[in-house]
Structures are given as C-alpha cells and as structure tokens.
Design a protein around this motif. Structure first.
Motif, PDB file in Angstrom:
ATOM      1  N   GLY A 315      59.052  35.807  46.444  1.00 41.04           N
ATOM      2  CA  GLY A 315      58.383  34.734  47.164  1.00 41.04           C
ATOM      3  C   GLY A 315      57.288  35.312  48.032  1.00 41.04           C
ATOM      4  O   GLY A 315      56.944  36.492  47.904  1.00 41.04           O
ATOM      5  N   PRO A 316      56.784  34.549  48.970  1.00 40.43           N
ATOM      6  CA  PRO A 316      57.085  33.132  49.205  1.00 40.43           C
ATOM      7  C   PRO A 316      56.584  32.242  48.065  1.00 40.43           C
ATOM      8  O   PRO A 316      55.716  32.642  47.299  1.00 40.43           O
ATOM      9  CB  PRO A 316      56.345  32.833  50.514  1.00 40.43           C
ATOM     10  N   TRP A 317      57.151  31.036  47.967  1.00 43.22           N
ATOM     11  CA  TRP A 317      56.916  30.154  46.832  1.00 43.22           C
ATOM     12  C   TRP A 317      55.864  29.102  47.189  1.00 43.22           C
ATOM     13  O   TRP A 317      55.837  28.570  48.289  1.00 43.22           O
ATOM     14  CB  TRP A 317      58.212  29.458  46.431  1.00 43.22           C
ATOM     15  N   ASP A 318      55.063  28.769  46.208  1.00 39.46           N
ATOM     16  CA  ASP A 318      54.056  27.716  46.393  1.00 39.46           C
ATOM     17  C   ASP A 318      53.842  27.026  45.046  1.00 39.46           C
ATOM     18  O   ASP A 318      53.255  27.604  44.127  1.00 39.46           O
ATOM     19  CB  ASP A 318      52.735  28.304  46.898  1.00 39.46           C
ATOM     20  N   PHE A 319      54.357  25.788  44.942  1.00 39.90           N
ATOM     21  CA  PHE A 319      54.255  25.047  43.674  1.00 39.90           C
ATOM     22  C   PHE A 319      53.241  23.920  43.751  1.00 39.90           C
ATOM     23  O   PHE A 319      53.208  23.053  42.884  1.00 39.90           O
ATOM     24  CB  PHE A 319      55.631  24.449  43.318  1.00 39.90           C
ATOM     25  N   THR A 320      52.416  23.916  44.809  1.00 40.38           N
ATOM     26  CA  THR A 320      51.484  22.809  45.000  1.00 40.38           C
ATOM     27  C   THR A 320      50.417  22.736  43.917  1.00 40.38           C
ATOM     28  O   THR A 320      49.792  21.685  43.738  1.00 40.38           O
ATOM     29  CB  THR A 320      50.797  22.918  46.371  1.00 40.38           C
ATOM     30  N   ALA A 321      50.181  23.818  43.191  1.00 38.88           N
ATOM     31  CA  ALA A 321      49.173  23.788  42.127  1.00 38.88           C
ATOM     32  C   ALA A 321      49.638  22.959  40.931  1.00 38.88           C
ATOM     33  O   ALA A 321      48.817  22.501  40.123  1.00 38.88           O
ATOM     34  CB  ALA A 321      48.851  25.215  41.676  1.00 38.88           C
ATOM     35  N   MET A 322      50.923  22.766  40.804  1.00 38.33           N
ATOM     36  CA  MET A 322      51.481  21.997  39.685  1.00 38.33           C
ATOM     37  C   MET A 322      51.378  20.499  39.982  1.00 38.33           C
ATOM     38  O   MET A 322      51.450  20.086  41.139  1.00 38.33           O
ATOM     39  CB  MET A 322      52.947  22.374  39.451  1.00 38.33           C
TER      40      MET A 322
END
Length: 560
Positions: A315-322
C-alpha cells in the motif's frame, strides 16, 4: 335433541347426497376426470424407459386425441355440472350442521360419562387402598414397624399405579371423543371437496386449520412454544410505557421502527448464514471476524482517495482511478470470495473429519483475527465515498409527519431479498430438504443416499456467501477496522435460537431466524433508548439466550 339431528348419522348415508355424488360422477367420468387420467398416462409414458420412441409417440398421440374428445364432453357438461355441484354443496352444508351437532352432542355426553366413571374409579381405588392400609396396620399391630412401613409403601405404590392406569384410560377415552368431534368437521370439508372434484375453498381451509389447532391445543405446549415470545412482548410493552414517562420521548414511532429495521438489516445476513449451520446441529464462532474481513476489504476499495492503511506492508491503496461501478462490484465480489474461502476452510474439517463446527469456526475466527490485526495493525480503513454510501446505504424520503421527515432505509431492501432467497433454498429446493435430513439424523440421511459431506459443505459455502454480502453492507454503516463485528456471532446465534431453530438439529424455519433478529435488535434499541448501560444490556441478552436454549432442550427431551 331434535328428531332431525338424530336422523343424520353420517354424510355418506344420506340418500340425496349420494344421488348428487352419483350425478356428478356421471357428468365428470368421460369429461374432466378422463382428461386428468389421460394426462397422468401421458406423463407415465414419457417416463417409461422401456418403450421405444415410435411406440411412445403413438401412445401419446392417441392419448392427446382422447383428451380432445374428453374436453369436448367436459365443455358440454360444464353448465349442468356447475349447477348440480352448487346445489350439492349447499345441501351438504345444510345437513352437515345437523350431522356435526349430532356428533358434538353424542361425544359431549360420552365425555361426561367417561369423566363421571373416572371420578368413581379414582374414589374406589383410594377407598380400597385406605381399607387395605387399615387392615395391614391391624395385622402388624405390635410387630416389626419396619415391615409395616414396607407393606404400607407397597400398597400405596399399587394404588398410585392403579390411579395412573385409570388416568391413562380416561385420557385415551377423552382423546377419542375429541378426535370424533374434530373428524365431524373434517368429514364436512372433505365431502365438499369431493363434490367440487378436489377443489378446496379458502374459508373452509382456514376453518379446518383453526379447528385442528383447537383440537391439538394444550396450555402446556402453548406456553412451552410461545412463553419466551410472550415474555419479550411484555418487556417491549413495558419499554413503550416507560419511555415517555422517563422523558425520553415516544418509543413506538415510525422513525424508531425504521431505525430498528435498518440496524437489523445487515445482521439479518449473519443470522441467515449461521441458521443453516445450527440446523445441522452446529454453530459458527467466526461471524464477527468475517464481518471485519469483508468490511475492511470494502472500505479499502471504496475509500475516497489514497487509503492510509498498509496491508502486510503493501500500500497505501488508491482505487479512485477505477470507475465507481467496477469498484463496487470488486468490493462485493472480494468480500464474498474471502468469506466463502474461510467458511469453506472450516467446513472441510467439519464435513470430512467430523470436527464440531464450534472448534473449526473458532480456529477460523482466530486465524482471521490475527491476519487482520497483524496486516492492518488495527488501523481503521476510514469512510467510504459519500456518493456510493448514500446510494446504497442511505435513505429515501417518504413524507413529513408532525414536522419530522420520515425516511426509508435502503439497507432494508437487500435484507428482504436475502430472506426471500434463503426461504426459497430452505423450502423449495432439494438441497434445503437435504439440510433438514442431515440435521435431523446424518446417519439416516447417508443411508437414504444423501451426501452428508456435500450438504455440509454446501451449508458452509452458503453461510460464507451471506456473510460476504452482509459484511459488504456493514461498511456502509461505520468506519471498518479489524475490530468491526465484535460479538456479532453471539447475536446471530442467539437470534436463531430465539427464533426456534434448534441446536439439536433438523428443526427450524427461516421465518424464525428473521423474527429472532428483529427481536434482538429491538431489544438492544429499546434498552439504549431508555438509557440502560451497555454492560447491563448483556445481562438481558444472557437471560434471553439461556431461556431460549432451556426451552429448546425441554421440548427436545419431551419428544424423546
């Protein structure tokens, strides 16, 4: 008793009713009855593996031709059949009143006679025993007092045995009288169904069910089955009365009811999952950790922006691009898959190695607990994006009531759908029937050809699916962390037991689990509304759980 009542001994003996029955038979035998008979012949021919295809088609073609002719006859006779059927049912209803009155009067007389005879027999047994005891005392006067006591004890034992036998004969006689009275109503309904060619009527079915309930009703059984619910109902009534008196407002209001249903929505999934395991005489201690597992997964994927949580150093995780739709599907699927994997892990040990689910799910609970806390260091994953949180876990505005906005929680919808799915599986599928069979007697189920291993694994997998959906929705209620869902397993198990799903296996209904969840959620809400300390709430829950299990054990012992 009138002369007319005395004449009606049996519906089958009435000459006019026999004429109606004969006339209807003649009208139906070459019409509707023949159609039904030929349809059964077609079904049998299709299943017949001995016949070749040509012979089978020839027979079916012949039957279809005969059905067409029979339907033509049925159409020609329909009006006359309906007229006679209506007259016959009306006549049967009129004479049934006298027939039933005759049976009731006769059996009430028999009950009075049996009661009088029983009382006389009891008095005679006690009188003879008293006389024998006096004689024994006279015979043993001045002799060994120990021998005298033994003789008296033996005679009293004989008296009690005779009283028991007399009571058994009396109860059997009374039971036969009550059965005869109940059968009079059954005969009436069955005769009407016969006149209608097997068709039932809703009012008759309801009346017959009510009569059957009255016939089988006993106060002991009623309070054994419903005593806990009555006590809880009294508790809720007391809470409703005390709430305004304590200055905390009206408890029984529409917003409060909706709030209770909203809080029960996600917990419904956990109860539906563990209900299957309890039906197999098992349990599941890993529910709380399953909730945390799915909620943390959902929180990581749906968090707005970069998440601060590191999972095993990744991480850290970031899925906002999906796209949001893909993120939601991904979160739901992963939650379900992870819960199914761990539930199946416990299921393999229980199904294959016969380890009790208490142990296998306890081990699973500890494994998940350790992985989550070690992997996330106990850090909350934070809130999920407000847009999707409102879309799936928010509320719909309904109307304004006395200045208050009445809103409907969206989480209720998936909970209702889950209940429908679970009810269908339990009641309308072969797998559901196998669950009851394995839970009732796994050895007998195995002998009858049911795969105990597959059924048990199926129940664990089904439980994992319900946990996955529930944990996904749990993330919409609060910030998820490794400690989310603490103690949820106890509430879910208790809800099922309160709802009548027996720990002894093979007994219970989905409706019971639903009622249990609502009861427990309502109980918690009421206590919180009244300002009762959270720690004291566990005391109330504990008493309810032990009472439910105790009543279940009493019912099980009585059946044995």
């Amino acid at each position: 008793m009138s002369e007319k009542i005395a004449e009606v001994k049996s519906l089958e003996d009435d000459a006019k009713l026999r004429e109606y029955t004969s006339a209807l038979y003649e009208l139906r035998k070459d019409g509707v009855n023949k159609v039904m008979s030929l349809q059964q012949e077609i079904l049998a021919a299709k299943k017949n593996k001995i016949l070749d295809a040509d012979e089978k088609n020839r027979m079916i073609s012949s039957y279809m031709k005969q059905i067409a002719e029979a339907r033509q006859i049925a159409a020609e006779n329909r009006d006359e059949e309906k007229r006679i059927e209506k007259e016959a049912v009306a006549y049967a209803n009129s004479i049934s009143k006298d027939y039933i009155a005759n049976i009731l009067a006769e059996e009430n007389t028999n009950i009075a006679r049996h009661t009088e005879n029983y009382r006389g027999e009891v008095a005679q047994i006690k009188e003879e025993a008293a006389a024998d005891c006096e004689k024994i005392r006279a015979d043993f006067a001045g002799k060994d007092p120990v021998a005298l006591k033994q003789e008296i004890s033996v005679r009293k034992y004989e008296m009690n045995s005779s009283l028991y036998d007399a009571k058994s004969r009396y109860l059997s006689a009374i039971s036969r009288c009550k059965a005869a009275k109940n059968q009079a109503f059954v005969d009436h309904v069955q005769k009407n169904r016969s006149l209608r060619n097997g068709k039932s009527k809703f009012s008759e079915d309801v009346g017959l069910s009510f009569r059957d309930y009255i016939y089988n009703f006993t106060a002991q059984k009623f309070f054994l089955d419903n005593g806990l619910y009555l006590a809880i109902l009294v508790f809720f009534i007391v809470c409703v009365v005390l709430a305004p008196l304590s200055g905390r407002g009206v408890l029984l209001s529409l917003p409060n009811i909706f709030t209770i249903f909203e809080q029960a929505s996600t917990r419904m999934f956990y109860a539906l999952g563990v209900a299957g395991l309890i039906l197999l005489a098992g349990t599941d201690l890993s529910i709380g950790r399953m909730v945390a597992l799915g909620a943390v997964t959902t929180g990581l994927i749906l968090h707005p922006g970069k998440n601060i949580v590191m999972f095993f150093g990744m991480g850290p995780w970031d899925f906002t691009a999906m796209p949001m739709g893909l993120r939601v599907i991904m979160a739901l699927v992963l939650s379900v898959i992870l819960c199914v994997i761990f539930s199946s892990f416990a299921g393999v040990f229980s199904a294959r190695l016969k380890i009790h689910p208490f142990i296998s799910t306890l081990a699973t609970q500890l494994i998940i607990y350790g992985l989550l806390f070690f992997g996330t260091t106990g850090t909350p994953v934070g809130s999920i994006e407000s847009g999707i949180k409102d879309a799936l876990g928010g509320r719909w505005f309904l109307f304004n009531l006395n200045g208050d906005s009445i809103t409907f929680p969206k989480l209720i919808i998936p909970a209702v759908l889950a209940v429908i799915v679970a009810w269908f599986i339990w009641n309308k599928t072969t797998f559901g029937k196998n669950m009851y069979a394995v839970g009732g007697n796994s050895e007998a189920a195995s002998v009858s050809g049911i795969s105990v291993f597959r059924t048990t694994m199926g129940v664990f997998i089904m439980a994992g699916i319900f946990y996955g959906f529930g944990s996904f929705l749990e993330a919409f209620k609060a910030n998820a962390s490794a400690g989310t869902g603490q103690g949820y397993e106890l509430d879910a198990i208790a809800a099922c037991v309160v709802g009548g799903i027996s720990f002894n296996g093979g007994i219970g209904k989905i409706g019971g689990a639903v009622v249990g969840v609502i009861i427990f959620t309502g109980l918690t809400y009421c206590l919180t509304f009244l300002g009762i300390d959270t720690n004291l709430q566990f005391v109330f829950k504990g008493f309810i759980i032990i009472a439910a299990v105790a009543l279940d054990s009493i019912k099980y012992l009585k059946k044995k």
